[in-house]
Enzyme design. Structure first.
Site, PDB file in Angstrom:
ATOM      1  CE1 TYR A 140       1.746   3.471  -7.971  1.00 58.56           C
ATOM      2  CE2 TYR A 140       1.547   4.541  -5.831  1.00 58.56           C
ATOM      3  CZ  TYR A 140       2.010   3.508  -6.609  1.00 58.56           C
ATOM      4  OH  TYR A 140       2.752   2.498  -6.034  1.00 58.56           O
ATOM      5  CE  LYS A 169       5.162   4.472  -8.303  1.00 54.91           C
ATOM      6  NZ  LYS A 169       5.217   4.564  -6.823  1.00 54.91           N
TER       7      LYS A 169
END
Length: 300
Positions: A140, A169
């Site tokens: 992420y 992400k």
């Protein structure tokens, strides 16, 4: 990753600021019934930074049990991408092992915030966590919150050298970065972490989204992702355009402040409560949210 559309779940609190487990379960069931592939408990939107370790783990358990006990419209099971982020590698590792033990399908791990590790530090952080479990890991990258970015060479090295690191992400705001990642590794799954760029990322090689707006509009987010996966560019763009003003309204203040208030206005959560240092939105923001939700016919 075995899913494409997912929502970064809010964590509802009671007036005493304890986790409202009944409402949390109801929110997850709503995600299931409105077509989302996965839910993401205790990420940024879930206020993980102000949850205790015990609360964090329990929210993961609730999500997993709810998904096990509630079938999707296609009679399958919604996946759980459990947030295990922390600025201490040891704590993330502990949460990752717990998530795997209780049945999470994959884990989402944010870069350590405040510490500002070097690229080698980021590599070792993610490698250590990923090697502690067997389930897939999603990196992420959100430098606006963490103060450091997973540079493209570091992300690619992690994907190439750690077998269960499968996805990232992307919340950097850089489409050039998305294009670069996709150019060098087609099998490295890129998920949009920025709702206003969902369509752009999906048509730059993205494989899915982790959406904040999906808390309110799971059906439309799911439809947009499905259209993109079928290369139905115009249909996906129409949905993205339809949602754009809502995407904008939900980020006029720090996430998850607007989305929790919007869900309260929509009757989805009883108390729009926040744990300090987050506070309720301004009167101006509440008026904007009310006006926006009226435009979408969410409220009268």
């Amino acid at each position: 990753m075995q899913f494409h559309s997912s929502s970064a779940l809010v964590t509802p609190f009671k007036k005493d600021l304890s986790v409202d487990e009944a409402v949390y379960e109801a929110l997850i069931k709503r995600q299931i019934l409105q077509g989302m592939d996965a839910c993401v408990p205790v990420g940024t939107t879930g206020e993980s930074a102000t949850l205790t370790h015990k609360e964090h783990m329990h929210c993961i358990e609730i999500a997993i049990e709810t998904c096990k006990n509630t079938k999707t419209p296609s009679n399958s099971r919604m996946k759980v991408l459990a947030g295990v982020g922390s600025n201490a590698t040891s704590e993330s590792l502990s949460l990752a092992k717990f998530a795997q033990k209780v049945g999470a399908d994959a884990i989402l791990c944010v870069s350590p915030y405040y510490n500002r590790p070097t690229q080698q530090g980021l590599f070792e952080h993610y490698k250590t966590i990923a090697q502690s479990v067997e389930i897939p890991v999603m990196l992420y990258d959100v430098p606006s919150r963490t103060g450091v970015s997973i540079e493209v060479p570091t992300a690619l090295k992690l994907f190439r050298e750690v077998p269960n690191i499968k996805a990232i992400k992307e919340a950097s705001g850089s489409l050039k970065r998305v294009a670069e990642l996709h150019c060098y590794e087609k099998d490295f799954h890129i998920f949009s972490g920025e709702d206003s760029l969902n369509h752009s990322i999906m048509f730059s090689g993205g494989k899915g989204v982790v959406s904040v707006t999906g808390n309110l509009m799971p059906n439309l987010i799911s439809q947009m992702v499905n259209c993109a996966l079928k290369h139905e560019y115009q249909q996906a763009l129409e949905i993205q355009d339809k949602l754009f003003s809502l995407h904008q309204a939900l980020f006029v203040e720090t996430n998850p402040i607007p989305i929790k208030m919007a869900m309260h206005l929509a009757g989805l959560i009883e108390n729009p409560s926040y744990r300090l240092p987050l506070v309720a939105p301004s009167k101006e923001t509440i008026k904007l949210l009310e006006k926006t939700l009226q435009q979408y016919e969410v409220i009268a």
